[in-house]
Design a protein around this motif. Structure first.
Motif, PDB file in Angstrom:
ATOM      1  N   UNK A   1       0.816  -1.210   0.000  1.00  0.00           N
ATOM      2  CA  UNK A   1       0.000   0.000   0.000  1.00  0.00           C
ATOM      3  C   UNK A   1       0.847   1.256   0.000  1.00  0.00           C
ATOM      4  N   UNK A   2       0.163   2.393   0.025  1.00  0.00           N
ATOM      5  CA  UNK A   2       0.808   3.711  -0.065  1.00  0.00           C
ATOM      6  C   UNK A   2       1.362   4.126   1.301  1.00  0.00           C
ATOM      7  N   UNK A   3       2.389   3.393   1.751  1.00  0.00           N
ATOM      8  CA  UNK A   3       2.934   3.616   3.083  1.00  0.00           C
ATOM      9  C   UNK A   3       2.195   2.758   4.095  1.00  0.00           C
ATOM     10  N   UNK A   4       2.865   2.383   5.168  1.00  0.00           N
ATOM     11  CA  UNK A   4       2.224   1.520   6.158  1.00  0.00           C
ATOM     12  C   UNK A   4       1.069   2.215   6.872  1.00  0.00           C
ATOM     13  N   UNK A   5       1.091   3.543   6.926  1.00  0.00           N
ATOM     14  CA  UNK A   5      -0.027   4.266   7.542  1.00  0.00           C
ATOM     15  C   UNK A   5      -1.300   4.079   6.723  1.00  0.00           C
ATOM     16  N   UNK A   6      -1.180   4.168   5.390  1.00  0.00           N
ATOM     17  CA  UNK A   6      -2.348   3.963   4.527  1.00  0.00           C
ATOM     18  C   UNK A   6      -2.862   2.533   4.644  1.00  0.00           C
ATOM     19  N   UNK A   7      -1.940   1.576   4.763  1.00  0.00           N
ATOM     20  CA  UNK A   7      -2.371   0.185   4.940  1.00  0.00           C
ATOM     21  C   UNK A   7      -3.115   0.043   6.270  1.00  0.00           C
ATOM     22  N   UNK A   8      -2.586   0.675   7.323  1.00  0.00           N
ATOM     23  CA  UNK A   8      -3.265   0.628   8.620  1.00  0.00           C
ATOM     24  C   UNK A   8      -4.654   1.255   8.534  1.00  0.00           C
TER      25      UNK A   8
END
Length: 362
Positions: free
Chosen positions: A85-92
């Motif tokens: 995903x678009x950075x682990x924050x976006x995945x979270x």
């Protein structure tokens, strides 16, 4: 007249995400405020980005097929268990939106990564923060106690941002034994490449063993791709399929995919740079303790000074001296491990600060 459109009423109450300070325009300073990798991208990574830029008129591979396969090979799992995903924050954010309904609860340590309460509230859920122990580590027993029938997700950050502490394998296994199987446990391992504690949790092994464990990782830190935003999750196939379905289409741009692929091919160089950061981290922690500071054992590319109510003033003094650090007012200051000159500048400030505090106490 009909009332004007408004977003949900709770959007106005969202806590603001405060990024690390940047040097003012026209002025140089050491940026030690965002836990960035101090090493610039390699020539191979830059070349991959330049080559990918020739096709900017085309959409990227929506499934990030090549990158997913490369990550899976790198971490030793089947590709069906990896979601990019678009950075682990976006995945979270996608994990929480897919898992939570209004009124559900998400348990997490505090202080921890400041994006957690924001992402939880946007997902319509409610944060249940559990205080860290005095040494800056997760209190997993208290977090297990905080789980109720409304809990849908528990977030465990290891190494913890901003204190740098890790959770250990034995305590996580004891924690998982107390958490209902219908509650998702997310292990956020954004800084895992800097961990040197043999007792630290092995998130990938737990994600293979437990159906309710999901691991988050990123290319922003050890791989030095913070400007391109690539993160990923590793979970059992059923969880990965659901997460993949919920992700934003084409969420990882072509340049980011190309850069991450190139970075993965440089595993030895990445490991060597991480070792250099770890060695510098050890030097800094040793120097601070020798001065008299009580500093948690950090396993990230940063360290934590629990200055509490003086945090903002310490950060202002650091900025005035030419180093940008990250203050969490009322709690402490997080300092990234960066260039040696900047690191030494903060050490001198920390020594002067401690001497001043001691003189005030006399």
């Amino acid at each position: 007249m009909a009332p004007a459109f408004r977003f949900r009423s709770d959007i106005d109450s969202l806590p603001a995400y405060v990024p690390g300070q940047r040097p003012p325009a026209g002025r140089s300073a050491y940026k030690l405020s965002s836990n960035e990798n101090p090493f610039p991208p390699s020539s191979a990574v830059l070349s991959a980005v330049i080559d990918a830029a020739a096709d900017l008129n085309r959409y990227p591979d929506m499934a990030a097929t090549a990158l997913t396969a490369a990550i899976a090979e790198h971490v030793g799992v089947d590709a069906e268990r990896v979601v990019v995903g678009n950075g682990s924050v976006a995945v979270l954010e996608t994990v929480l939106q897919a898992a939570c309904r209004p009124g559900d609860e998400v348990v997490h340590a505090w202080r921890s990564f400041e994006a957690y309460p924001i992402a939880v509230q946007v997902a319509g859920a409610r944060s249940v923060p559990v205080p860290l122990r005095e040494d800056g580590s997760h209190d997993l027993d208290a977090m297990a106690d905080a789980v109720t029938e409304r809990t849908r997700v528990v977030l465990v950050c290891s190494p913890n941002n901003p204190t740098g502490t890790v959770v250990h394998e034995d305590e996580v296994r004891a924690f998982l034994a107390r958490v209902p199987r219908e509650v998702l446990v997310v292990l956020d391992e954004a800084y895992v490449e800097y961990v040197r504690d043999d007792a630290a949790v092995d998130g990938l092994a737990l994600a293979a063993e437990f159906k309710n464990v999901l691991v988050l990782r990123t290319f922003s830190k050890a791989y030095g791709l913070a400007g391109l935003r690539v993160g990923y999750a590793v979970a059992r196939p059923r969880l990965a399929r659901g997460l993949r379905t919920a992700l934003t289409p084409f969420g990882v741009n072509a340049l980011a995919q190309a850069a991450a692929l190139a970075a993965l091919r440089e595993a030895d160089a990445v490991a060597e740079r991480c070792d250099r950061v770890v060695a510098e981290r050890s030097r800094l922690l040793g120097a601070l303790r020798e001065m008299g500071w009580s500093v948690p054992e950090s396993h990230g590319n940063f360290y934590w000074l629990a200055i509490r109510r003086h945090s903002a003033s310490f950060a202002r003094e650091a900025a005035g001296s030419g180093a940008m650090v990250r203050a969490f007012d009322g709690d402490g200051v997080r300092v990234s491990v960066g260039e040696i000159e900047g690191n030494d500048l903060v050490l001198r400030l920390a020594e002067d600060w401690l001497a001043l505090e001691r003189s005030r106490a006399l």
